[in-house]
Design a protein around this motif. Structure first.
Motif, PDB file in Angstrom:
ATOM      1  N   ASP A  98     -43.561  25.729 -25.596  1.00  0.00           N
ATOM      2  CA  ASP A  98     -43.838  24.340 -25.941  1.00  0.00           C
ATOM      3  C   ASP A  98     -43.458  23.474 -24.738  1.00  0.00           C
ATOM      4  N   ILE A  99     -44.195  22.372 -24.556  1.00  0.00           N
ATOM      5  CA  ILE A  99     -43.905  21.430 -23.474  1.00  0.00           C
ATOM      6  C   ILE A  99     -43.593  20.090 -24.117  1.00  0.00           C
ATOM      7  N   SER A 100     -42.555  19.435 -23.649  1.00  0.00           N
ATOM      8  CA  SER A 100     -42.233  18.150 -24.235  1.00  0.00           C
ATOM      9  C   SER A 100     -41.647  17.223 -23.189  1.00  0.00           C
ATOM     10  N   GLN A 101     -41.560  15.965 -23.578  1.00  0.00           N
ATOM     11  CA  GLN A 101     -41.002  14.948 -22.710  1.00  0.00           C
ATOM     12  C   GLN A 101     -39.573  14.697 -23.159  1.00  0.00           C
ATOM     13  N   HIS A 149     -47.821  14.708 -24.339  1.00  0.00           N
ATOM     14  CA  HIS A 149     -46.633  14.405 -23.540  1.00  0.00           C
ATOM     15  C   HIS A 149     -47.034  14.139 -22.089  1.00  0.00           C
ATOM     16  N   PHE A 150     -46.323  13.221 -21.426  1.00  0.00           N
ATOM     17  CA  PHE A 150     -46.555  12.845 -20.033  1.00  0.00           C
ATOM     18  C   PHE A 150     -47.902  12.160 -19.842  1.00  0.00           C
ATOM     19  N   ALA A 160     -38.644  20.940 -21.627  1.00  0.00           N
ATOM     20  CA  ALA A 160     -38.779  19.483 -21.651  1.00  0.00           C
ATOM     21  C   ALA A 160     -38.285  18.937 -20.326  1.00  0.00           C
ATOM     22  N   ALA A 161     -39.079  18.064 -19.741  1.00  0.00           N
ATOM     23  CA  ALA A 161     -38.701  17.414 -18.487  1.00  0.00           C
ATOM     24  C   ALA A 161     -38.783  15.908 -18.698  1.00  0.00           C
ATOM     25  N   THR A 162     -38.172  15.170 -17.794  1.00  0.00           N
ATOM     26  CA  THR A 162     -38.247  13.707 -17.902  1.00  0.00           C
ATOM     27  C   THR A 162     -39.445  13.211 -17.098  1.00  0.00           C
ATOM     28  N   MET A 178     -43.262  12.176 -11.513  1.00  0.00           N
ATOM     29  CA  MET A 178     -43.729  12.420 -12.897  1.00  0.00           C
ATOM     30  C   MET A 178     -44.493  13.745 -12.943  1.00  0.00           C
ATOM     31  N   PRO A 179     -44.239  14.542 -13.969  1.00  0.00           N
ATOM     32  CA  PRO A 179     -44.941  15.826 -14.067  1.00  0.00           C
ATOM     33  C   PRO A 179     -46.406  15.612 -14.431  1.00  0.00           C
ATOM     34  N   ASN A 180     -47.201  16.669 -14.273  1.00  0.00           N
ATOM     35  CA  ASN A 180     -48.581  16.651 -14.739  1.00  0.00           C
ATOM     36  C   ASN A 180     -48.607  16.421 -16.249  1.00  0.00           C
ATOM     37  N   SER A 181     -49.789  16.069 -16.773  1.00  0.00           N
ATOM     38  CA  SER A 181     -49.901  15.870 -18.211  1.00  0.00           C
ATOM     39  C   SER A 181     -49.649  17.203 -18.915  1.00  0.00           C
ATOM     40  N   GLU A 182     -49.314  17.102 -20.203  1.00  0.00           N
ATOM     41  CA  GLU A 182     -49.016  18.287 -21.000  1.00  0.00           C
ATOM     42  C   GLU A 182     -50.162  19.307 -20.928  1.00  0.00           C
ATOM     43  N   SER A 183     -51.397  18.829 -21.073  1.00  0.00           N
ATOM     44  CA  SER A 183     -52.506  19.789 -21.115  1.00  0.00           C
ATOM     45  C   SER A 183     -52.722  20.445 -19.749  1.00  0.00           C
ATOM     46  N   MET A 201     -50.348  20.958 -17.612  1.00  0.00           N
ATOM     47  CA  MET A 201     -49.228  21.876 -17.419  1.00  0.00           C
ATOM     48  C   MET A 201     -49.459  23.187 -18.167  1.00  0.00           C
TER      49      MET A 201
END
Lengths: 320, 320
Positions: A124-127, B315-316, A92-94, A1-6, A8
């Motif tokens: 922008d970063i998204s899921q 996100h995330f 956007a990553a999963t 799982m990626p780091n949280s949006e903030s 990142m």
């Protein structure tokens, strides 16, 4: 799982903090702020890269994906004869994407951005629910009225192409066939294509080219765009097309993602045989009439020119 | 199955052909060309909208999706006090997406673009393996040095918010619970949010605001961004927060996608109670110290202010 949006955004902001030129404000606000200089005009392009369509997780290393996503936009800017200024990344990553993948993607992206003095100024970063998505926008600058368009080719112009064609498609074909591509210089054109920014800039500064496009979908498709937009035809001498080592002729005609430049210039223009270390090859000439088909004809100089069908990549026409 | 890529580009180009202001070249070349006027600076934002994450095919009609995708970017531009100029759309659909869905998506997108004199100047079309993807970039213009940032709030500033909060989240909650949202004016804020472009422009022109952000992730998150970037704290009077009809208080604090503006201004600034038909409400004030948490505190003026946790969308961190 990626780091949280903030987290990142914080990391990306830290890695992208070097601002250049006209970028007055980068990541961290609702918008980035650009301050164009007097007499400057801006060119803008966006390119969407999708896992499964534009790259394969098990064949392209994340660094290469990051590089390729940005190279597409830099190449569009080069094709206008402009110099890149700022890039924007919507990613956007999963929840399954490892943070390491994202870090290396960014390394590839930022290394290329750095080489061409391009600031990562926002995004922008998204899921994503399925598959990695990267949309990249690049903004470049040109002197006012100097951008080189697709629509300004003239009859009797000579057609030139940078580098060689078909190498990227040939490598992709091997990848898809499950063959490990040979680690040769030309396979790097697929994994780490070099946008021809300096060549485009040179041609614009010296007003050498009439029309230009980058070869992203294949010579047959991209040259047809010049013909359509300029209302002209083109005849390509099949013996002059610079074929990449290891690529069949068909891929030099129709294979995409070489990110070379195709341009037209007056027969009187003195076009060097090499620019910024990149070979420049004359491949044909522009004619007055577009003809019935795409406008592009192929000749061997012995028999009448035959129409060259545009057979490069088209979404919703080719099977993925 | 959608039309082929080239047909789609032809249609979009035809529908978007009206060019305005500084857009010198729109769809049809490697890049669009913008010609900023002297003394103008450009603001740039991108927003990625994904099926399943940002919209639901069975709950949001395509017109609403098109509208919402663009509204996000226009709202970011408004939050800089800038005026929108050009939009770019990267759109990916699956082979199952009906062409009619795309046409209506574009109708919603272009109707909103038209209302704010925004030219659709470029983009990208691609094939998605799963789910519809729309990344929208908006470029706006502001007078040089006049863009209103997040980072310039000052101690003792009054905090204002436009319109009402929580209405969009309340509607979304009903949608997710399978309830048909009542067809009231406020549910329109979810389906067809109105970016506060004219309010932002007014505040910038008259230099009324010190700092501004749009409320897209929720008051608690977005006000915390102002605090973090400005190195200040904020106290919100819970009795003053303008709650949308039908929304619980928690959604006015944490619910996203209202696309209202949050701004701070000197206590001496004369802020009207209504701007361009939109009510402006004073909700609290800026303090010198950010404190330990996000910087945002909630008070009822009787007991000590309590930290307001940023609980809007991330996100995330949130489960989708």
């Amino acid at each position: 799982m990626p780091n949280s949006e903030s987290e990142m955004i914080r990391t990306i902001r830290e890695r992208a903090k070097r601002k250049r030129g006209s970028v007055a404000l980068g990541i961290g606000d609702d918008c980035a702020v650009l301050r164009p200089r007097a007499g400057e005009e801006l060119v803008v392009t966006t390119d969407l890269s999708l896992e499964g369509t534009h790259f394969l997780l098990d064949r392209h290393e994340p660094r290469s994906v990051g590089h390729r996503c940005l190279a597409r936009g830099l190449s569009d800017v080069a094709a206008m004869g402009a110099r890149p200024l700022a890039a924007f990344l919507s990613l956007a990553a999963t929840t399954e994407t490892p943070q390491r993948w994202i870090d290396e993607f960014l390394s590839g992206f930022l290394a290329l951005a750095d080489r061409y003095d391009t600031t990562l100024a926002g995004g922008d970063i998204s899921q994503s629910r399925s598959g990695i998505i990267a949309d990249v926008m690049v903004i470049g600058s040109a002197k006012r009225g100097r951008a080189i368009l697709r629509s300004t080719a003239r009859a009797n112009d000579i057609i030139y192409v940078t580098g060689t064609l078909g190498g990227s498609a040939a490598t992709l074909e091997r990848l898809l066939a499950g063959k490990e591509p040979e680690r040769r210089a030309w396979s790097q054109r697929h994994f780490y294509p070099e946008p021809r920014v300096r060549v485009g800039d040179f041609l614009a500064k010296r007003k050498l080219a009439h029309a230009m496009i980058d070869c992203s979908d294949g010579l047959s498709v991209d040259l047809a765009h010049i013909c359509e937009e300029s209302g002209v035809g083109a005849i390509v001498n099949r013996d002059l097309v610079p074929i990449a080592p290891g690529a069949p002729f068909a891929q030099a005609l129709h294979g995409g993602e070489d990110y070379e430049l195709i341009f037209t210039a007056s027969p009187k223009a003195r076009i060097p045989v090499e620019l910024e270390g990149v070979p420049i090859t004359e491949i044909g000439w522009i004619t007055r009439e577009q003809g019935r088909k795409s406008g592009v004809y192929l000749t061997d100089l012995r028999t009448p020119p035959q129409p060259l069908e545009p057979r490069g990549w088209q979404h919703f026409r080719n099977k993925p």
